[in-house]
Write an enzyme that holds these catalytic residues in place. Structure first.
Site, PDB file in Angstrom:
ATOM      1  CG  ASP A 225     -81.027  33.882 -17.349  1.00  0.00           C
ATOM      2  OD1 ASP A 225     -79.813  34.100 -17.336  1.00  0.00           O
ATOM      3  OD2 ASP A 225     -81.780  34.239 -18.278  1.00  0.00           O
ATOM      4  CG  ASP A 264     -76.854  34.277 -19.328  1.00  0.00           C
ATOM      5  OD1 ASP A 264     -76.164  35.317 -19.345  1.00  0.00           O
ATOM      6  OD2 ASP A 264     -77.792  34.098 -20.102  1.00  0.00           O
ATOM      7  CG  ASP A 268     -82.184  37.644 -17.770  1.00  0.00           C
ATOM      8  OD1 ASP A 268     -81.732  38.313 -16.830  1.00  0.00           O
ATOM      9  OD2 ASP A 268     -81.475  37.174 -18.679  1.00  0.00           O
ATOM     10  NE  ARG A 321     -76.007  42.233 -18.893  1.00  0.00           N
ATOM     11  CZ  ARG A 321     -75.901  41.208 -19.740  1.00  0.00           C
ATOM     12  NH1 ARG A 321     -76.597  40.113 -19.529  1.00  0.00           N
ATOM     13  NH2 ARG A 321     -75.108  41.283 -20.783  1.00  0.00           N
TER      14      ARG A 321
END
Length: 447
Positions: A225, A264, A268, A321
């Site tokens: 990420d 990805d 996060d 997301r």
């Protein structure tokens, strides 16, 4: 403190009511890495304003505001960035990124390609030949010499891409064009970190893994990420821009009839992270955007944590997301969600295991081809509060619209808590103008 609501009368009220980053006029000094750098007029020593989201709870988030002159660094490549982190340790430090830092680079900062990491005979052509479903089949994940070679190659890239941020750090871009390309900033098991005014781009995996057992047709799965908050607390992420840069997955080839996906997530917050405020960021042009909590089975680690505030962020042309929440007590207000014609849009808010999401006073601008019922996506049996949100300029009950449009995924209302740590709440009709004008790298007042 109770939130203050500004009303849509004039733009001047928007500017007066918006909670922009505070700056303390203390001149920063370089340590000799480079000639005298451009200055950001003191914003290097800014701290999180009082009451500004969860990162303002249980203490404060000050980053490196107390840094002494010998712990102020200006860096322009990966080696200098890592050296600055290691030199200062956990002492308060200010690290200024001037220019572009490449994660995939040699000792001099010159960018390198994926072939520089290839080990033990790995090449993509050999990997594709070894695990072609026509010969390997679809019942087992890859194993054997070429998978071992992929893992060895991936290990070499990981050592370069992952850069670990210590406690008591302010990491800030100089001017309006500071950029980190191909590196994954890891805020892992530390405390009191501020990240501001940086464009994070294209943290790509040179060695995605083929998994023929993933779903009905198999998938390519990648690591990394752009930014990860992992097991850390008191983190403020402000006025950054996150994207795939010039290397979007949509432009990648397909192997075994599946997209060769090399990215990805963008940002996060996982594995017991807590007390995080993300404000005035831009997250754009990506697939899997933001996880808050990464596993349904992580309750022992995540219950009572993952307290996150998202405000005044622009989420643009994202598939999913934004965020997907598990366990977290998440306050999402005054954000602008945009899905333009021709983009790929799955959902914005993912409602996951034991999540307690409050989504209020947000604005959604969706092209007519997208179903408003899919703004919310139910993954697990959890409740949420979703009030005073506007879709294409009209006040919309997101839960009611979802339940009517997706009858097999009924959501219940009521997150069970009321956010108190908010500043500068504006009417949702003003959110698109304010956020689109002020969010992202290079837009901190005084930068």
């Amino acid at each position: 403190m109770p939130a203050r609501m500004c009303h849509a009368r004039a733009i001047v009220l928007v500017m007066g009511c918006a909670s922009l980053a505070l700056a303390v006029s203390v001149p920063a000094q370089a340590t000799g890495h480079h000639p005298a750098p451009r200055h950001n007029n003191g914003i290097e020593r800014a701290v999180l304003p009082k009451g500004d989201g969860w990162a303002a709870a249980e203490g404060s988030t000050t980053g490196g505001a107390a840094a002494t002159p010998d712990h102020i660094y200006t860096v322009s490549n990966r080696a200098e960035l890592v050296a600055a982190f290691e030199d200062a340790g956990d002492a308060p430090k200010i690290i200024r990124i001037d220019g572009t830092v490449h994660g995939n680079s040699d000792a001099d900062g010159t960018p390198i390609g994926c072939e520089e990491y290839e080990s033990d005979g790995y090449t993509l052509d050999k990997y594709l030949a070894a695990y072609d479903p026509a010969t390997w089949g679809r019942e087992e994940v890859p194993s054997g010499p070429m998978e071992d070679a992929r893992l060895a190659s991936a290990k070499l890239q990981k050592a370069a891409v992952n850069v670990y941020v210590p406690s008591n750090t302010t990491l800030i871009g100089v001017g309006r064009d500071a950029t980190v390309v191909g590196a994954s900033l890891q805020i892992q098991d530390v405390s009191n970190v501020i990240v501001r005014n940086i464009a994070f781009e294209d943290t790509y995996d040179c060695f995605p893994q083929w998994d023929p057992t993933d779903g009905d047709t198999g998938h390519w799965n990648s690591e990394y990420d752009n930014l990860v908050v992992y097991g850390s607390d008191h983190v403020w992420v402000d006025h950054n821009t996150f994207s795939d840069g010039d290397h979007p997955d949509a432009d990648q080839p397909r192997y075994f009839d599946e997209l060769y996906q090399q990215h990805d997530g963008l940002f996060d917050i996982v594995k017991g992270a807590d007390l995080v405020t993300a404000s005035w960021n831009v997250l754009k042009d990506h697939d899997k955007t933001m996880l808050i909590g990464n596993s349904d089975g992580a309750g022992d680690t995540d219950r009572g944590k993952l307290r996150v505030t998202l405000h005044h962020n622009l989420f643009k042309d994202l598939n999913e997301r934004a965020p997907r929440v598990r366990f977290g007590q998440v306050d999402s207000y005054n954000n602008h969600f945009v899905a333009t014609r021709g983009s790929v849009y799955g959902y914005s808010y993912g409602i996951g295991a034991e999540s307690r999401l409050v989504a209020e006073h947000n604005a959604f601008t969706l092209a007519g081809e997208f179903d408003q019922a899919k703004i919310l996506k139910k993954w697990s049996e959890s409740s949420l509060t979703a009030a005073d949100n506007y879709v294409n300029g009209r006040r919309t009950d997101l839960v009611a619209v979802h339940n009517a449009g997706v009858p097999e995924e009924q959501l219940t209302e009521g997150a069970g808590w009321t956010p108190a740590l908010r500043t500068g709440v504006v009417h949702p009709l003003l959110v698109p103008l304010l956020v689109d004008l002020k969010a992202g790298v290079g837009r901190i007042p005084g930068a």
